[in-house]
Design a protein around this motif. Structure first.
Motif, PDB file in Angstrom:
ATOM      1  N   LEU A  16       0.837  -1.204   0.000  1.00 15.56           N
ATOM      2  CA  LEU A  16       0.000   0.000   0.000  1.00 15.56           C
ATOM      3  C   LEU A  16       0.869   1.249   0.000  1.00 15.56           C
ATOM      4  CD1 LEU A  16      -2.811  -0.981   2.500  1.00 15.56           C
ATOM      5  CD2 LEU A  16      -3.028  -0.647   0.060  1.00 15.56           C
ATOM      6  N   GLN A  18       3.941   1.585  -0.959  1.00 20.77           N
ATOM      7  CA  GLN A  18       4.682   1.706  -2.206  1.00 20.77           C
ATOM      8  C   GLN A  18       3.816   2.262  -3.327  1.00 20.77           C
ATOM      9  OE1 GLN A  18       6.858  -1.888  -2.824  1.00 20.77           O
ATOM     10  NE2 GLN A  18       7.445  -1.311  -4.882  1.00 20.77           N
ATOM     11  N   SER A  19       2.540   1.868  -3.329  1.00 20.70           N
ATOM     12  CA  SER A  19       1.710   2.313  -4.451  1.00 20.70           C
ATOM     13  C   SER A  19       0.978   3.616  -4.165  1.00 20.70           C
ATOM     14  CB  SER A  19       0.706   1.226  -4.831  1.00 20.70           C
ATOM     15  OG  SER A  19      -0.158   0.986  -3.769  1.00 20.70           O
ATOM     16  N   THR A  20       0.934   4.060  -2.905  1.00 18.64           N
ATOM     17  CA  THR A  20       0.220   5.313  -2.637  1.00 18.64           C
ATOM     18  C   THR A  20       1.132   6.409  -2.098  1.00 18.64           C
ATOM     19  OG1 THR A  20      -0.451   4.493  -0.488  1.00 18.64           O
ATOM     20  CG2 THR A  20      -2.020   4.210  -2.276  1.00 18.64           C
ATOM     21  N   ILE A  21       1.410   6.374  -0.802  1.00 19.07           N
ATOM     22  CA  ILE A  21       2.040   7.568  -0.227  1.00 19.07           C
ATOM     23  C   ILE A  21       3.494   7.755  -0.635  1.00 19.07           C
ATOM     24  CG2 ILE A  21       0.559   8.126   1.736  1.00 19.07           C
ATOM     25  CD1 ILE A  21       2.275   6.374   3.453  1.00 19.07           C
ATOM     26  N   HIS A  23       4.591   7.799  -3.423  1.00 24.65           N
ATOM     27  CA  HIS A  23       4.647   8.623  -4.633  1.00 24.65           C
ATOM     28  C   HIS A  23       4.694  10.106  -4.299  1.00 24.65           C
ATOM     29  CE1 HIS A  23       4.454   5.829  -7.966  1.00 24.65           C
ATOM     30  NE2 HIS A  23       3.875   5.028  -7.100  1.00 24.65           N
ATOM     31  N   PHE A  24       4.387  10.445  -3.051  1.00 28.33           N
ATOM     32  CA  PHE A  24       4.525  11.849  -2.656  1.00 28.33           C
ATOM     33  C   PHE A  24       5.963  12.165  -2.249  1.00 28.33           C
ATOM     34  CE2 PHE A  24       0.005  10.985  -1.582  1.00 28.33           C
ATOM     35  CZ  PHE A  24      -0.514  11.745  -2.617  1.00 28.33           C
ATOM     36  N   GLU A  26       8.592  10.711  -3.781  1.00 26.14           N
ATOM     37  CA  GLU A  26       9.475  10.134  -4.789  1.00 26.14           C
ATOM     38  C   GLU A  26      10.588  11.104  -5.150  1.00 26.14           C
ATOM     39  OE1 GLU A  26       6.723   9.205  -7.875  1.00 26.14           O
ATOM     40  OE2 GLU A  26       6.741  11.238  -8.672  1.00 26.14           O
ATOM     41  N   VAL A  31      10.271   5.405  -6.817  1.00 21.21           N
ATOM     42  CA  VAL A  31       9.859   4.965  -5.479  1.00 21.21           C
ATOM     43  C   VAL A  31      10.733   3.785  -5.057  1.00 21.21           C
ATOM     44  CG1 VAL A  31       7.484   5.764  -5.488  1.00 21.21           C
ATOM     45  CG2 VAL A  31       8.023   3.570  -6.512  1.00 21.21           C
TER      46      VAL A  31
END
Lengths: 167, 369
Positions: A16, A18-21, A23-24, A26, A31
């Protein structure tokens, strides 16, 4: 059972994040590969069997969500987890150098495989470009995260061991 | 689960067993795509709500941080935009008059309106691909909201991607900057066709590649690139980006260029799903025909393309079946097509019927002086 559930939760949380937060946070569009850290850590700490299983389920989760077909990521992660398990023999709790070395190698091998399977076979030949824009940044970022994250995983593992011994 | 207690099975056998499972999964998921939907549905039912929850928290924090940072930048930008706005409102006056004239002329020609309003639904991006190699993302609208495979995704005023997989409460979108993506496009105002392909190494520098432009066509830098009317998956006339650096290919038959996409893919939070599929969108291609007939009588070949297109358009169900396969078809075509045959613009992006691309090849060869 407790162990199984805990590891399951760790995998899901990492996926979760890795795929969501993440990306903020990065860096240059990259990531870190948390699932690989988990696979590597459990491979080292618990041996082949567990590294393999953790890798398999991490990869499968990735396949289900973002893969166009099922299986390739599961296989890559599982193999890496299994190979890491061989280094369980020379693992001891306080060692930091070995996991760092392992994650560097792991991430490099993982990305090379992904490049060959998904890019080289489609005639994308400028390898050096991918090396500098994707593979190296991801390695660096993942190593950086491992510094903190690995310690946490070691602590969780010790806790689980203690619970097991108490029973 | 105490693995260490069960010493009976050595790990290498488990490894081989799981490897076998992987390959069986791989094999079956290629052949029976639909069989895996229950598995996907179950996992996504668990994961998707968590993703959207986490994402909401993350987004709000992120927005708060960036809001304070960007305030000054925005203020100066605002001033700049205000002056631009005045400029544009003057321009609009001119366009209004022109569109009035256009309406009048279209009425004379008994044409329907070219661009009907699309039915759209707003969606939130809840997850982005967890590897660094691909640009796919997941949105929080699915079958329940009328989203289908092949729906176009807009962000801001530009094309962002296309839906490749639909679940009940989520859908997976392949962005146009993804390495697997390719879109048939045309340059706004001209009939030049080209193919826009995403490329991982070039998007890091902020652009996507345009290929297969006819060498006879003159292209200005800064021209608008829109989706073409011959595409079987993308609705016509959606803005993709602006053209920069045009150069001749090594084969001396086609030109290629770079395109700066209008959508900011680094910071994609809300998108718009167009519920109408291109497969159902007949009126435009028919209109285009008549329009072409009247304006460029020389380019009769162009008509054939669009005519073929409207005939070839499959029913909705067929369309959805095809789009999944297209990803692979695109790839194989891209690699198998040698550069010398570059004149077949848009061929790789169509991925649909071979008749379509062959008729297109015909069109370009006729256009070449």
């Amino acid at each position: 059972m407790k162990r199984c559930i805990t590891i399951g939760i760790i995998i899901v949380i990492c996926f979760l994040c890795q795929s969501t937060i993440f990306h903020f946070f990065e860096l240059s569009g990259i990531v870190p590969n948390l699932l690989l850290i988990v696979t590597m850590s459990f491979g080292l700490m618990r041996g082949r069997r567990e590294g393999m299983l953790v890798g398999f389920f991490s990869g499968l989760l990735n396949d289900i969500f973002f893969g166009s077909v099922m299986g390739p990521y599961a296989f890559i992660y599982m193999t890496l987890g299994y190979v890491n398990g061989f280094f369980h023999r020379i693992y001891y709790v306080e060692d930091v150098l070995l996991p760092m070395l392992m994650i560097t190698l792991n991430d490099f091998v993982y990305n090379i495989i992904v490049y060959v399977v998904f890019f080289l076979l489609r005639n994308r030949l400028n390898f050096l470009d991918y090396l500098s824009t994707v593979i190296f940044p991801e390695m660096l970022y993942t190593i950086l995260i491992t510094l903190f994250f690995y310690k946490l995983l070691v602590r969780i593992n010790l806790r689980l061991k203690r619970v097991k011994e108490a029973e | 689960m105490n693995f260490h207690d069960k010493k009976e099975i050595p790990p290498k056998y488990i490894y081989l067993f799981l490897a076998l499972i992987c390959f069986i999964l791989l094999f079956f998921s290629v052949i029976f795509e639909s069989r895996f939907s229950p598995l996907k549905a179950v996992t996504s039912a668990i994961i998707t709500p968590m993703q959207s929850g986490i994402n909401e928290v993350g987004t709000s924090i992120y927005n708060r941080v960036t809001n304070t940072k960007e305030k000054e930048v925005l203020l100066s930008e605002n001033k700049e935009l205000q002056t631009k706005l005045d400029e544009y409102s003057a321009q609009i006056k001119v366009y209004e008059q022109e569109s009035y004239e256009l309406n009048r002329l279209q009425e004379l020609l008994k044409l329907q309106e070219q661009y009907t309003d699309f039915r759209t639904v707003g969606a939130r991006v809840i997850a982005t691909d967890s590897t660094n190699w691909f640009s796919t993302f997941v949105i929080d609208k699915g079958k329940d909201d009328g989203v289908q495979v092949g729906c176009n995704i807009l962000a801001g005023n530009g094309l962002a991607g296309i839906v490749t997989e639909v679940g009940t409460n989520y859908s997976k979108v392949r962005a146009i900057i993804d390495d697997n993506s390719s879109v048939s496009a045309s340059i706004s105002g001209t009939e030049t066709l080209c193919t826009v392909t995403g490329d991982l190494s070039s998007i890091k520098e902020g652009y996507i590649n345009i290929g297969y432009i006819n060498k006879a066509d003159t292209i200005e830098e800064g021209a608008e690139l829109v989706t073409s009317h011959v595409s079987s998956k993308f609705l016509p006339g959606i803005l993709i980006g602006y053209i920069t650096e045009v150069e001749m290919d090594a084969n001396n038959l086609t030109k290629s260029a770079k395109c700066i996409p209008v959508v900011d893919f680094n910071n994609l939070q809300e998108v718009l799903v167009v519920l109408d599929l291109k497969a159902d969108y007949h009126t435009d291609s028919v209109n285009k025909n008549i329009y072409d007939n009247i304006t460029n009588t020389e380019e009769t070949s162009e008509n054939n393309t669009s005519e073929g297109n409207s005939e070839d358009l499959p029913s909705t169900e067929e369309g959805t079946d095809r789009t999944e396969e297209n990803t692979y078809e695109e790839d194989t075509r891209e690699t198998s097509q040698p550069q010398e045959e570059g004149s077949s613009e848009g061929g790789s992006s169509e991925g649909g019927s071979s008749e379509e691309s062959s008729s297109e090849e015909g069109s370009s060869s006729e256009e070449t002086p």
